[in-house]
Design a protein around this motif. Sequence first.
Motif, mmCIF file in Angstrom:
data_model
loop_
_atom_site.group_PDB
_atom_site.id
_atom_site.type_symbol
_atom_site.label_atom_id
_atom_site.label_comp_id
_atom_site.label_asym_id
_atom_site.label_seq_id
_atom_site.Cartn_x
_atom_site.Cartn_y
_atom_site.Cartn_z
ATOM 1 N N SER A 115 -0.520 9.690 3.551
ATOM 2 C CA SER A 115 0.613 9.058 2.855
ATOM 3 C C SER A 115 1.143 7.836 3.612
ATOM 4 O O SER A 115 2.346 7.695 3.853
ATOM 5 N N VAL A 116 0.236 6.952 3.965
ATOM 6 C CA VAL A 116 0.620 5.731 4.696
ATOM 7 C C VAL A 116 1.207 4.711 3.734
ATOM 8 O O VAL A 116 0.694 4.495 2.630
ATOM 9 N N ASN A 117 2.283 4.067 4.168
ATOM 10 C CA ASN A 117 2.910 2.994 3.395
ATOM 11 C C ASN A 117 2.933 1.715 4.229
ATOM 12 O O ASN A 117 3.292 1.743 5.413
ATOM 13 N N LEU A 118 2.537 0.616 3.596
ATOM 14 C CA LEU A 118 2.560 -0.686 4.260
ATOM 15 C C LEU A 118 3.015 -1.730 3.254
ATOM 16 O O LEU A 118 2.433 -1.859 2.176
ATOM 17 N N ASN A 125 -7.669 -1.974 -8.144
ATOM 18 C CA ASN A 125 -8.654 -0.903 -7.995
ATOM 19 C C ASN A 125 -9.951 -1.542 -7.518
ATOM 20 O O ASN A 125 -10.874 -1.787 -8.313
ATOM 21 N N PHE A 126 -9.986 -1.860 -6.238
ATOM 22 C CA PHE A 126 -11.131 -2.573 -5.689
ATOM 23 C C PHE A 126 -12.380 -1.688 -5.737
ATOM 24 O O PHE A 126 -12.392 -0.584 -5.184
ATOM 25 N N GLU A 156 -6.663 8.280 -1.836
ATOM 26 C CA GLU A 156 -5.520 8.493 -2.722
ATOM 27 C C GLU A 156 -4.483 7.414 -2.460
ATOM 28 O O GLU A 156 -4.390 6.882 -1.355
ATOM 29 N N GLY A 157 -3.680 7.097 -3.456
ATOM 30 C CA GLY A 157 -2.626 6.117 -3.300
ATOM 31 C C GLY A 157 -2.870 4.864 -4.123
ATOM 32 O O GLY A 157 -3.856 4.763 -4.873
ATOM 33 N N GLU A 158 -1.966 3.903 -3.978
ATOM 34 C CA GLU A 158 -2.014 2.694 -4.792
ATOM 35 C C GLU A 158 -1.915 1.442 -3.932
ATOM 36 O O GLU A 158 -1.232 1.421 -2.902
ATOM 37 N N ILE A 159 -2.609 0.378 -4.393
ATOM 38 C CA ILE A 159 -2.552 -0.929 -3.737
ATOM 39 C C ILE A 159 -2.074 -1.952 -4.760
ATOM 40 O O ILE A 159 -2.611 -2.040 -5.873
ATOM 41 N N MET A 182 0.879 -1.173 0.000
ATOM 42 C CA MET A 182 0.000 0.000 0.000
ATOM 43 C C MET A 182 0.914 1.220 0.000
ATOM 44 O O MET A 182 1.710 1.413 0.930
ATOM 45 N N LYS A 183 0.809 2.033 -1.048
ATOM 46 C CA LYS A 183 1.742 3.134 -1.232
ATOM 47 C C LYS A 183 1.032 4.483 -1.165
ATOM 48 O O LYS A 183 0.058 4.718 -1.890
ATOM 49 N N ASN A 184 1.526 5.330 -0.263
ATOM 50 C CA ASN A 184 1.050 6.715 -0.142
ATOM 51 C C ASN A 184 -0.474 6.806 -0.042
ATOM 52 O O ASN A 184 -1.124 7.589 -0.742
ATOM 53 N N ILE A 185 -1.027 6.004 0.858
ATOM 54 C CA ILE A 185 -2.481 5.970 1.030
ATOM 55 C C ILE A 185 -2.922 7.137 1.911
ATOM 56 O O ILE A 185 -2.452 7.306 3.034
ATOM 57 N N SER A 186 -3.842 7.957 1.378
ATOM 58 C CA SER A 186 -4.422 9.069 2.130
ATOM 59 C C SER A 186 -5.941 8.972 2.043
ATOM 60 O O SER A 186 -6.492 8.582 1.014
#
Length: 511
Positions: free
Chosen positions: A23-26, A72-73, A61-64, A8-12
């Motif tokens: 901007s959470v990253n996991l 893109n669920f 926002e962000g990418e999985i 999970m990249k730059n999730i807002s």
Amino acid sequence: MLSSTLEMKNISKKFGAIKALSSVNLSVKKGEIHALCGENGAGKSTLMKIVSGLYPAGNYEGEIFVDGVLQNFRGTRDSELAGIAIIYQELALVKDMTVCENIFLGHEYTKSIFIDWEKSFNEAKKILQEVKLNVNPSDKISQLGVGEQQLVEIAKAIAKNANILILDEPTAALTEKEADNLLEIIKELRNKGKTCIYISHRLKEIYKIADRITILRDGKTIITSDKKDLCEDKLITKMVGRDLTEIYPRVEKKPGKVVFEVRNWTVQDPETGLKVVKNVSFKLHQGEILGIAGLMGAGRTELVMSIFGAWGKITSGELYLNGKKLNISKEKDAIQEGIALVSEDRKRFGLILGMNIKENITLSSIENITQFGIVDENKEISKSHKYVRDLKIKIHSIEELSGNLSGGNQQKVVLSKWLMTNPKVLILDEPTRGIDIGAKFEIYKIMNELIENGVCILMISSELQEILGVSDRILIMHEGEFKGDILYKNASQEKIMRYATGHTKGDELTV
């Protein structure tokens, strides 16, 4: 080196003007148990709702990425098709349906246009063996205990061919034995190649099973680290953003006069007629936190619920408050006498989740803010703001629904409700269950402040460290009876467990 199966990249994510995630990253490796830690409100649940498809693409926002493929669920079904299954703390089982029906609900085996029950039954048996659950697939969910129901949830995830299992506080309602069993099953799933994201406030569980740990705070990623490189003290500091010199802020007290006394208290279960509390007697002193320890089923909750007039058939016993004999037959009697009870199930008994914070706080003291049957709104608002301020409840508005709050803040609303009744005796049943370490610390401080202001506290806890860290004196129950009465200085986990399992006769009591 294990490759990442989930990134999970730059999730807002925003809720109106409030930024829940920034901007959470996991990054979770294939075949690992990855712990996700943080205080209530840190953003853990929001992040998991995004990866499970509950908050679909376009709402954040962000990418999985799953196994390197951008996702893109559009909903939970898309997440499941990508091999992700989430098991929430509040179990999502249909109680009146069978184990087999629940396991395959929504993706049934069919033969022509009909459900293939024979195949479903046989496959359910195989999956139940995998999670070591010895029940019949034809048993109804309502017949199972909470620990068994939790395993059915895992069986559901396996039936969906999930490769990534997200477990949100899976042991919160389990006994210690059930929790240990669940942890072993999770380890075995990892050994079979499954990936697990494990969310828990129980740090001992994190250190027992996790490979790596990611910490969130205020909607941001603080650190991802191998477990061996992150000691417990450092983990707590990263979670709360400050050093906690002590998890349990003990204040030495000098107990005063006897405020509350229970004499020869015996209670029957109104349905079975069995005695669940047997001839119990104890005294609670001014300036004292009296802890009650014991195993599940020992009679602790039944004891305090019956004292409060909320449960059971009292067959004998007397209650005294400041020397006055009480006659309590219902909850209202207890409240009027100055006794308050924070129950162990805040969502069921402590709050009305569909009501706002203001209404919940004033609920038990409504008579004090009404005149001629009309609520004085100014009093209601001012009282609510006072407790929100005093207890540092994190909210956007007192008009916010209580069901939208984190567990720790919900517990503070329940405390506010009872503090507004100006209790002389405050009974706390599992006061920190399911809340994070930072919120626990704040509740312990509130307890100490209440003691300084003359309130005496009776506290039930299943966490032995909490009982030892907070209580001044500890009573231990076993099968409806008190087996031990120990000053905290003379207590240890081993001694408490001996009493709790009935292995000590009671000749070592230290009052």
